[in-house]
Design a protein around this motif. Structure first.
Motif, PDB file in Angstrom:
ATOM      1  N   GLN A   1       0.852  -1.184   0.000  1.00 37.46           N
ATOM      2  CA  GLN A   1       0.000   0.000   0.000  1.00 37.46           C
ATOM      3  C   GLN A   1       0.891   1.239   0.000  1.00 37.46           C
ATOM      4  N   VAL A   2       0.566   2.184  -0.878  1.00 40.68           N
ATOM      5  CA  VAL A   2       1.282   3.442  -0.942  1.00 40.68           C
ATOM      6  C   VAL A   2       0.845   4.315   0.226  1.00 40.68           C
ATOM      7  N   GLN A   3       1.812   4.874   0.925  1.00 38.88           N
ATOM      8  CA  GLN A   3       1.514   5.751   2.042  1.00 38.88           C
ATOM      9  C   GLN A   3       2.135   7.124   1.815  1.00 38.88           C
ATOM     10  N   LEU A   4       1.356   8.150   2.104  1.00 35.14           N
ATOM     11  CA  LEU A   4       1.780   9.531   1.975  1.00 35.14           C
ATOM     12  C   LEU A   4       1.540  10.231   3.304  1.00 35.14           C
ATOM     13  N   VAL A   5       2.525  10.967   3.770  1.00 38.12           N
ATOM     14  CA  VAL A   5       2.421  11.651   5.052  1.00 38.12           C
ATOM     15  C   VAL A   5       2.793  13.110   4.865  1.00 38.12           C
ATOM     16  N   GLU A   6       1.828  13.994   5.123  1.00 39.84           N
ATOM     17  CA  GLU A   6       2.059  15.427   5.009  1.00 39.84           C
ATOM     18  C   GLU A   6       2.519  16.000   6.348  1.00 39.84           C
ATOM     19  N   SER A   7       3.294  17.059   6.265  1.00 38.30           N
ATOM     20  CA  SER A   7       3.699  17.788   7.456  1.00 38.30           C
ATOM     21  C   SER A   7       3.999  19.232   7.077  1.00 38.30           C
ATOM     22  N   GLY A   8       4.100  20.092   8.068  1.00 38.19           N
ATOM     23  CA  GLY A   8       4.479  21.477   7.852  1.00 38.19           C
ATOM     24  C   GLY A   8       3.373  22.488   8.008  1.00 38.19           C
ATOM     25  N   GLY A   9       2.132  22.047   8.150  1.00 40.83           N
ATOM     26  CA  GLY A   9       1.034  22.983   8.320  1.00 40.83           C
ATOM     27  C   GLY A   9       1.125  23.712   9.642  1.00 40.83           C
ATOM     28  N   ALA A  10       0.608  24.938   9.661  1.00 42.69           N
ATOM     29  CA  ALA A  10       0.663  25.770  10.853  1.00 42.69           C
ATOM     30  C   ALA A  10      -0.307  26.923  10.719  1.00 42.69           C
ATOM     31  N   SER A  11      -0.424  27.689  11.790  1.00 45.02           N
ATOM     32  CA  SER A  11      -1.200  28.918  11.787  1.00 45.02           C
ATOM     33  C   SER A  11      -0.242  30.088  11.627  1.00 45.02           C
ATOM     34  N   VAL A  12      -0.464  30.909  10.590  1.00 47.00           N
ATOM     35  CA  VAL A  12       0.445  32.007  10.285  1.00 47.00           C
ATOM     36  C   VAL A  12      -0.333  33.272   9.971  1.00 47.00           C
ATOM     37  N   GLN A  13       0.358  34.380  10.023  1.00 49.63           N
ATOM     38  CA  GLN A  13      -0.210  35.676   9.668  1.00 49.63           C
ATOM     39  C   GLN A  13      -0.230  35.842   8.157  1.00 49.63           C
ATOM     40  N   ALA A  14      -1.198  36.589   7.659  1.00 47.32           N
ATOM     41  CA  ALA A  14      -1.236  36.897   6.234  1.00 47.32           C
ATOM     42  C   ALA A  14       0.091  37.501   5.786  1.00 47.32           C
ATOM     43  N   GLY A  15       0.551  37.072   4.620  1.00 47.43           N
ATOM     44  CA  GLY A  15       1.834  37.513   4.111  1.00 47.43           C
ATOM     45  C   GLY A  15       2.990  36.610   4.485  1.00 47.43           C
ATOM     46  N   GLY A  16       2.753  35.660   5.369  1.00 47.97           N
ATOM     47  CA  GLY A  16       3.791  34.748   5.802  1.00 47.97           C
ATOM     48  C   GLY A  16       4.035  33.623   4.820  1.00 47.97           C
ATOM     49  N   SER A  17       4.952  32.727   5.194  1.00 44.06           N
ATOM     50  CA  SER A  17       5.348  31.617   4.336  1.00 44.06           C
ATOM     51  C   SER A  17       5.362  30.310   5.110  1.00 44.06           C
ATOM     52  N   LEU A  18       5.135  29.219   4.394  1.00 49.33           N
ATOM     53  CA  LEU A  18       5.224  27.878   4.940  1.00 49.33           C
ATOM     54  C   LEU A  18       5.789  26.946   3.881  1.00 49.33           C
ATOM     55  N   ARG A  19       6.398  25.864   4.329  1.00 48.58           N
ATOM     56  CA  ARG A  19       6.792  24.790   3.438  1.00 48.58           C
ATOM     57  C   ARG A  19       6.147  23.500   3.904  1.00 48.58           C
ATOM     58  N   LEU A  20       5.326  22.929   3.047  1.00 51.40           N
ATOM     59  CA  LEU A  20       4.704  21.649   3.321  1.00 51.40           C
ATOM     60  C   LEU A  20       5.539  20.528   2.711  1.00 51.40           C
ATOM     61  N   SER A  21       5.555  19.390   3.387  1.00 56.47           N
ATOM     62  CA  SER A  21       6.289  18.228   2.906  1.00 56.47           C
ATOM     63  C   SER A  21       5.357  17.040   2.782  1.00 56.47           C
ATOM     64  N   PRO A  88      -5.600  34.869   3.667  1.00 54.04           N
ATOM     65  CA  PRO A  88      -6.627  34.159   4.439  1.00 54.04           C
ATOM     66  C   PRO A  88      -7.380  33.120   3.616  1.00 54.04           C
ATOM     67  N   GLU A  89      -7.591  33.371   2.336  1.00 52.91           N
ATOM     68  CA  GLU A  89      -8.294  32.419   1.495  1.00 52.91           C
ATOM     69  C   GLU A  89      -7.493  31.156   1.204  1.00 52.91           C
ATOM     70  N   ASP A  90      -6.220  31.124   1.598  1.00 51.83           N
ATOM     71  CA  ASP A  90      -5.428  29.904   1.501  1.00 51.83           C
ATOM     72  C   ASP A  90      -5.699  28.942   2.649  1.00 51.83           C
ATOM     73  N   THR A 123      -3.639  27.508   8.381  1.00 49.30           N
ATOM     74  CA  THR A 123      -4.553  28.571   8.770  1.00 49.30           C
ATOM     75  C   THR A 123      -3.837  29.904   8.640  1.00 49.30           C
ATOM     76  N   VAL A 124      -4.432  30.814   7.867  1.00 49.39           N
ATOM     77  CA  VAL A 124      -3.847  32.128   7.632  1.00 49.39           C
ATOM     78  C   VAL A 124      -4.792  33.169   8.202  1.00 49.39           C
ATOM     79  N   SER A 125      -4.322  33.949   9.146  1.00 49.89           N
ATOM     80  CA  SER A 125      -5.141  34.937   9.825  1.00 49.89           C
ATOM     81  C   SER A 125      -4.819  36.350   9.364  1.00 49.89           C
ATOM     82  N   SER A 126      -5.729  37.263   9.700  1.00 48.94           N
ATOM     83  CA  SER A 126      -5.659  38.698   9.413  1.00 48.94           C
ATOM     84  C   SER A 126      -5.926  39.007   7.957  1.00 48.94           C
TER      85      SER A 126
END
Length: 126
Positions: A1-21, A88-90, A123-126
């Motif tokens: 079975q193929v398994q995929l595991v995401e990570s890197g999500g967080a709560s950030v302010q608008a204009g910020g950056s994240l990297r998901l894996s 925020p719409e992200d 989650t993107v706030s403001s």
């Protein structure tokens, strides 16, 4: 079975950056299409970015072009999503998808993917 595991999500302010894996139990170097999708409450899952892991092709939704970048590290069997200038719409649960493909192709259609991770919340706030 193929398994995929995401990570890197967080709560950030608008204009910020994240990297998901997305760590995959497959060799990502050849023969797979992989993508990032997101789903907000009350909405259908939508494609964000897709990559052909054999190299040379990627695809983005219009809403994220110029802000998000999809990439891969075949040595680690991992696909990334760099997200900049977040809005925020992200805000959504972000999912990694994968599907074997006989052709050099990308896809932003969730119905064309066979395997999914459990998701990571952004989650993107403001």
């Amino acid at each position: 079975q193929v398994q995929l595991v995401e990570s890197g999500g967080a709560s950030v302010q608008a204009g910020g950056s994240l990297r998901l894996s997305c760590a995959a139990s497959i060799y990502t170097g050849k023969g797979w299409s992989m993508g990032w999708f997101r789903q907000a409450p009350g909405k259908e899952r939508e494609g964000v970015a897709s990559i052909y892991t054999g190299g040379g092709m990627s695809e983005y939704a219009d809403s994220v072009k110029g802000r998000f970048t999809i990439s891969q590290d075949n040595a680690r069997n991992t696909v990334y999503l760099e997200m900049n200038s977040l809005k925020p719409e992200d805000t959504a649960m972000y999912y990694c998808g994968a599907t074997p493909t006989p052709r050099w192709t990308t896809s932003l259609f969730p119905s064309q993917y066979d395997y999914w991770g459990q998701g990571t919340q952004v989650t993107v706030s403001s």
